[in-house]
Design a protein around this motif. Structure first.
Motif, PDB file in Angstrom:
ATOM      1  N   LYS A   1       0.853  -1.193   0.000  1.00 35.66           N
ATOM      2  CA  LYS A   1       0.000   0.000   0.000  1.00 35.66           C
ATOM      3  C   LYS A   1       0.889   1.244   0.000  1.00 35.66           C
ATOM      4  CE  LYS A   1      -3.967  -2.197   0.394  1.00 35.66           C
ATOM      5  NZ  LYS A   1      -3.757  -3.115  -0.746  1.00 35.66           N
ATOM      6  N   VAL A   2       0.812   1.972  -1.089  1.00 35.40           N
ATOM      7  CA  VAL A   2       1.624   3.178  -1.246  1.00 35.40           C
ATOM      8  C   VAL A   2       0.700   4.389  -1.247  1.00 35.40           C
ATOM      9  CG1 VAL A   2       3.065   4.408  -2.903  1.00 35.40           C
ATOM     10  CG2 VAL A   2       3.425   1.979  -2.553  1.00 35.40           C
ATOM     11  N   SER A   3       1.036   5.396  -0.449  1.00 38.73           N
ATOM     12  CA  SER A   3       0.194   6.600  -0.439  1.00 38.73           C
ATOM     13  C   SER A   3       1.047   7.815  -0.095  1.00 38.73           C
ATOM     14  CB  SER A   3      -0.923   6.450   0.591  1.00 38.73           C
ATOM     15  OG  SER A   3      -0.355   6.300   1.874  1.00 38.73           O
ATOM     16  N   PHE A   4       0.470   8.988  -0.271  1.00 45.32           N
ATOM     17  CA  PHE A   4       1.156  10.223   0.120  1.00 45.32           C
ATOM     18  C   PHE A   4       0.398  10.841   1.290  1.00 45.32           C
ATOM     19  CE2 PHE A   4       2.566   9.802  -4.280  1.00 45.32           C
ATOM     20  CZ  PHE A   4       3.907  10.143  -4.188  1.00 45.32           C
ATOM     21  N   ARG A   5       1.155  11.364   2.250  1.00 46.68           N
ATOM     22  CA  ARG A   5       0.510  12.093   3.359  1.00 46.68           C
ATOM     23  C   ARG A   5       1.259  13.395   3.546  1.00 46.68           C
ATOM     24  NH1 ARG A   5      -0.284   7.646   8.165  1.00 46.68           N
ATOM     25  NH2 ARG A   5      -0.800   5.906   6.801  1.00 46.68           N
ATOM     26  N   PHE A   6       0.481  14.453   3.755  1.00 45.20           N
ATOM     27  CA  PHE A   6       1.085  15.774   3.887  1.00 45.20           C
ATOM     28  C   PHE A   6       1.848  15.880   5.203  1.00 45.20           C
ATOM     29  CE2 PHE A   6       0.982  20.367   4.851  1.00 45.20           C
ATOM     30  CZ  PHE A   6       1.669  20.806   3.726  1.00 45.20           C
ATOM     31  N   ASN A   7       3.085  16.337   5.120  1.00 47.10           N
ATOM     32  CA  ASN A   7       3.908  16.541   6.310  1.00 47.10           C
ATOM     33  C   ASN A   7       3.932  18.047   6.579  1.00 47.10           C
ATOM     34  OD1 ASN A   7       6.058  17.016   8.064  1.00 47.10           O
ATOM     35  ND2 ASN A   7       7.292  15.346   7.228  1.00 47.10           N
ATOM     36  N   SER A   8       3.248  18.467   7.646  1.00 57.49           N
ATOM     37  CA  SER A   8       3.110  19.915   7.877  1.00 57.49           C
ATOM     38  C   SER A   8       4.428  20.538   8.337  1.00 57.49           C
ATOM     39  CB  SER A   8       1.994  20.187   8.886  1.00 57.49           C
ATOM     40  OG  SER A   8       2.243  19.454  10.057  1.00 57.49           O
ATOM     41  N   GLU A   9       5.365  19.709   8.810  1.00 57.35           N
ATOM     42  CA  GLU A   9       6.666  20.266   9.234  1.00 57.35           C
ATOM     43  C   GLU A   9       7.500  20.673   8.034  1.00 57.35           C
ATOM     44  OE1 GLU A   9       8.868  17.687  11.865  1.00 57.35           O
ATOM     45  OE2 GLU A   9       7.166  17.644  13.250  1.00 57.35           O
ATOM     46  N   THR A  10       7.411  19.868   6.974  1.00 58.10           N
ATOM     47  CA  THR A  10       8.240  20.150   5.792  1.00 58.10           C
ATOM     48  C   THR A  10       7.418  20.715   4.630  1.00 58.10           C
ATOM     49  OG1 THR A  10       7.901  17.871   5.084  1.00 58.10           O
ATOM     50  CG2 THR A  10       9.926  18.336   6.309  1.00 58.10           C
TER      51      THR A  10
END
Ligand code: DC
Length: 230
Positions: free
Chosen positions: A73-82
């Motif tokens: 399972k491949v997905s993207f998640r927003f990283n609010s630090e970067t």
């Protein structure tokens, strides 16, 4: 009227390590678009293969990989630090690990497997449904979004690309030689261009950007000029 009507799809394809993702990310930020690094998805599947011994001496166990696809399972998640869309593999953030040279050295045969491409292309097309996206890769303008409003084919001289990638990896503390990076870049280009499944090629209506001697700002301005013309 929906905002999406004014949004376009920007497809950026090209050779390995010529800064596609850097440009794509900056364009997305300027336009308030989503940025997707499709190469990260192929790298995540490769990382899975390496961890599960599906690659031995550069040879992919294709039947085993096919049988395992349902478990990847491949997905993207927003990283609010970067402020970056990090890539996740089965519930784990692998954004850093997929950039290791061992992953670069094994990704080409994984990306050549038709079933892997079918799975990832379907995910990519889903992400572009509402437009307002900048995606970089090898087959974005030819296969993933053949109707993209703007297609760019990026390249740079191999030595220039190798130097940039060498500086980037050594800055992160990776022990690598310039020669092995240059060899890997040339080998990946060759592999990407000659594979049977979705080989890397310039889409007919793509505009070429050779950034060998361009600064980041010049590249950004160049792309924004192309967007403005649409
Ligand atoms: O962009 P990158 O170097 O991170 O991509 C890693 C590998 O994945 C690259 O060697 C070719 C493959 N790739 C691909 O086949 N199709 C894409 N759309 C993106 C990457």
């Amino acid at each position: 009227m929906s905002d999406n009507l004014n949004k376009i799809i920007i497809a950026i394809d090209g050779h390995s390590s010529c800064g596609k993702s850097t440009v794509a990310k900056e364009i997305a930020r300027k336009l308030n678009y989503i940025f997707i690094d499709s190469g990260a998805m192929y790298r995540a599947v490769t990382l899975y293969c390496l961890r599960h011994n599906l690659i031995n001496n550069g040879i992919v166990n294709i039947p085993e990989l096919r049988a395992s696809l349902g478990k990847i399972k491949v997905s993207f998640r927003f990283n609010s630090e970067t402020n970056h869309n990090d890539i996740w593999l089965n519930g784990e953030n692998v954004e850093q690990e997929i950039r290791l040279l061992t992953v670069s050295q094994n990704v080409s045969p994984v990306a050549a497997v038709a079933e892997v491409r079918n799975l990832l292309v379907a995910l990519q097309q889903e992400m572009g449904k509402s437009k307002g996206i900048v995606m970089d890769g090898r087959d974005i303008g030819t296969v993933v979004f053949p109707d993209a409003e703007l297609k760019i084919f990026m390249t740079a001289q191999p030595d220039v690309r190798a130097k940039r990638r060498f500086d980037e990896l050594t800055a992160k503390g990776e022990k690598v030689s310039y020669e092995e990076i240059r060899d890997n870049i040339i080998e990946r280009d060759r592999y990407d261009e000659t594979r049977q499944e979705s080989p890397l090629r310039k889409a007919e209506n793509a505009i070429v950007l050779d950034n060998s001697y361009m600064t980041r700002e010049e590249q950004l301005d160049w792309v924004l000029d192309q967007v403005a013309e649409i």
